[in-house]
Write an enzyme that holds these catalytic residues in place. Structure first.
Site, PDB file in Angstrom:
ATOM      1  N   LYS A  59       0.837  -1.203   0.000  1.00 19.69           N
ATOM      2  CA  LYS A  59       0.000   0.000   0.000  1.00 19.69           C
ATOM      3  C   LYS A  59       0.880   1.265   0.000  1.00 19.69           C
ATOM      4  O   LYS A  59       2.101   1.188   0.194  1.00 19.69           O
ATOM      5  CB  LYS A  59      -0.913  -0.036   1.234  1.00 19.69           C
ATOM      6  CG  LYS A  59      -1.952  -1.166   1.208  1.00 19.69           C
ATOM      7  CD  LYS A  59      -2.835  -1.088   2.450  1.00 19.69           C
ATOM      8  CE  LYS A  59      -3.926  -2.145   2.435  1.00 19.69           C
ATOM      9  NZ  LYS A  59      -4.810  -2.025   3.624  1.00 19.69           N
ATOM     10  N   TYR A  68     -12.389  -2.184  -3.121  1.00 21.50           N
ATOM     11  CA  TYR A  68     -12.879  -2.182  -1.740  1.00 21.50           C
ATOM     12  C   TYR A  68     -14.405  -2.119  -1.659  1.00 21.50           C
ATOM     13  O   TYR A  68     -14.952  -1.730  -0.624  1.00 21.50           O
ATOM     14  CB  TYR A  68     -12.248  -1.031  -0.964  1.00 21.50           C
ATOM     15  CG  TYR A  68     -10.822  -1.301  -0.512  1.00 21.50           C
ATOM     16  CD1 TYR A  68     -10.519  -2.448   0.228  1.00 21.50           C
ATOM     17  CD2 TYR A  68      -9.790  -0.410  -0.795  1.00 21.50           C
ATOM     18  CE1 TYR A  68      -9.226  -2.706   0.652  1.00 21.50           C
ATOM     19  CE2 TYR A  68      -8.485  -0.656  -0.356  1.00 21.50           C
ATOM     20  CZ  TYR A  68      -8.206  -1.808   0.362  1.00 21.50           C
ATOM     21  OH  TYR A  68      -6.927  -2.060   0.801  1.00 21.50           O
ATOM     22  N   HIS A  94      -1.854  -5.219   1.387  1.00 17.53           N
ATOM     23  CA  HIS A  94      -3.124  -5.892   1.149  1.00 17.53           C
ATOM     24  C   HIS A  94      -2.832  -7.294   0.618  1.00 17.53           C
ATOM     25  O   HIS A  94      -1.890  -7.487  -0.144  1.00 17.53           O
ATOM     26  CB  HIS A  94      -3.956  -5.142   0.093  1.00 17.53           C
ATOM     27  CG  HIS A  94      -5.120  -5.951  -0.391  1.00 17.53           C
ATOM     28  ND1 HIS A  94      -6.334  -5.962   0.259  1.00 17.53           N
ATOM     29  CD2 HIS A  94      -5.240  -6.830  -1.426  1.00 17.53           C
ATOM     30  CE1 HIS A  94      -7.148  -6.802  -0.367  1.00 17.53           C
ATOM     31  NE2 HIS A  94      -6.507  -7.339  -1.389  1.00 17.53           N
TER      32      HIS A  94
HETATM   33  P1  IDP Z   1      -7.814  -6.867   5.423  1.00 17.43           P
HETATM   34  O1  IDP Z   1      -6.980  -5.851   4.684  1.00 17.43           O
HETATM   35  O2  IDP Z   1      -7.042  -7.498   6.550  1.00 17.43           O
HETATM   36  O3  IDP Z   1      -8.464  -7.880   4.510  1.00 17.43           O
HETATM   37  P2  IDP Z   1     -10.442  -5.653   5.677  1.00 17.43           P
HETATM   38  O4  IDP Z   1     -11.377  -5.885   6.821  1.00 17.43           O
HETATM   39  O5  IDP Z   1     -10.776  -6.283   4.366  1.00 17.43           O
HETATM   40  O6  IDP Z   1      -8.986  -6.066   6.172  1.00 17.43           O
HETATM   41  O7  IDP Z   1     -10.337  -4.084   5.499  1.00 17.43           O
HETATM   42  C1  IDP Z   1      -9.687  -3.533   4.370  1.00 17.43           C
HETATM   43  C2  IDP Z   1      -8.787  -2.407   4.820  1.00 17.43           C
HETATM   44  O8  IDP Z   1      -9.574  -1.350   5.369  1.00 17.43           O
HETATM   45  C3  IDP Z   1      -7.818  -2.766   5.948  1.00 17.43           C
HETATM   46  O9  IDP Z   1      -6.632  -3.367   5.460  1.00 17.43           O
HETATM   47  C4  IDP Z   1      -7.544  -1.422   6.588  1.00 17.43           C
HETATM   48  O10 IDP Z   1      -6.580  -0.702   5.814  1.00 17.43           O
HETATM   49  C5  IDP Z   1      -8.874  -0.728   6.435  1.00 17.43           C
HETATM   50  N1  IDP Z   1      -9.701  -0.877   7.644  1.00 17.43           N
HETATM   51  C6  IDP Z   1     -10.369  -1.975   8.047  1.00 17.43           C
HETATM   52  N2  IDP Z   1     -11.037  -1.753   9.179  1.00 17.43           N
HETATM   53  C7  IDP Z   1     -10.798  -0.466   9.505  1.00 17.43           C
HETATM   54  C8  IDP Z   1     -11.216   0.380  10.589  1.00 17.43           C
HETATM   55  O11 IDP Z   1     -11.948  -0.017  11.489  1.00 17.43           O
HETATM   56  N3  IDP Z   1     -10.732   1.661  10.559  1.00 17.43           N
HETATM   57  C9  IDP Z   1      -9.916   2.124   9.586  1.00 17.43           C
HETATM   58  N4  IDP Z   1      -9.508   1.372   8.554  1.00 17.43           N
HETATM   59  C10 IDP Z   1      -9.937   0.095   8.517  1.00 17.43           C
HETATM   60 MG    MG Z   2     -10.022  -7.794   3.171  1.00 16.04          MG
END
Ligand code: IDP
Ligand code: MG
Length: 157
Positions: free
Chosen positions: A13, A53, A119
Site C-alpha cells: 500500500k 474495496y 493488502h
Molecule cells: P484486510 O486488509 O485485513 O483484509 P479488511 O477488513 O478487508 O482487512 O479491510 C480492508 C482495509 O480497510 C484494511 O486493510 C484497513 O486498511 C482498512 N480498515 C479496516 N477496518 C478499519 C477500521 O476499522 N478503521 C480504519 N480502517 C480500517
Molecule cells: Mg479484506
C-alpha cells in the site's frame, strides 16, 4: 504440479511504498518459496479503489480508505504456490497491526490500523484472489514460467 499453482493477489500500500518496504515484502514471499508471476508499480484511481474495496462501501472508514489507497503509488503483485492465498494471509498478519504477531508483515512493520502496509486476498472470501487478480492485471501481464528452485521447495515437484 497443479496444487502448486494457486495464485493470490498482494499489494504494498502507499504507506509501505513510502517507507521503502517493497523489497522487504517481496523478499519474504521469495524466501518462502512462492513464485512471482506478475508485478506492477501503479497509481490506483478512484474507480479502481471503489471496485477493489466495494465490500466495505457501507463502512464508516470507506471514504478514508479510498483516499488513502489513491494517495500514492502502490506495488501490485501476483504470487503463486501451494495454498498461496492462505499462506500469504498468515504471513501478512491480522488486519490491525497492533493485533498482529511479530514475524508477520503487519506485526513487524505497522502500528496503525489505517496504515497497515500491505493488502492480500482474503482466503475466507471464496474467489477473492481470482477476482482481485482480474481487477489489477490483464492475462498477458501474468508470466508463465518454471522456477528452478521449485524442485527443492516441493517434495513432489
Ligand atoms: P484486510 O486488509 O485485513 O483484509 P479488511 O477488513 O478487508 O482487512 O479491510 C480492508 C482495509 O480497510 C484494511 O486493510 C484497513 O486498511 C482498512 N480498515 C479496516 N477496518 C478499519 C477500521 O476499522 N478503521 C480504519 N480502517 C480500517
Ligand atoms: Mg479484506
Amino acid at each position: 504440479m497443479s496444487h502448486h499453482d494457486e495464485r493470490t493477489f498482494v499489494m504494498v500500500k502507499p504507506d509501505g511504498v513510502q517507507r521503502g518496504l517493497i523489497g522487504e515484502v517481496v523478499s519474504r514471499f521469495e524466501d518462502r518459496g512462492l513464485k512471482l508471476v506478475g508485478g506492477k508499480f501503479m497509481q490506483i484511481d478512484e474507480d479502481l479503489a471503489h471496485d477493489h474495496y466495494g465490500e466495505h462501501e457501507d463502512k464508516p472508514f470507506f471514504d478514508g480508505l479510498v483516499e488513502f489507497i489513491t494517495s500514492g503509488p502502490v506495488f501490485a503483485m501476483v504470487w503463486e504456490g501451494a495454498d498461496a492465498t492462505r499462506q500469504v494471509r498468515a504471513m501478512v498478519g491480522e488486519t490491525d497491526p497492533a493485533e498482529s504477531a511479530p514475524g508477520t508483515i503487519r506485526g513487524d512493520f505497522g502500528l496503525d490500523l489505517g496504515h497497515n502496509v500491505i493488502h492480500a486476498s482474503d482466503h475466507e472470501d471464496e474467489g477473492a484472489n481470482e477476482r482481485e487478480i482480474d481487477l489489477f492485471f490483464d492475462e498477458d501481464e501474468l508470466v508463465d514460467y518454471g522456477l528452478d528452485t521449485a524442485a527443492w521447495v516441493y517434495e513432489d515437484e
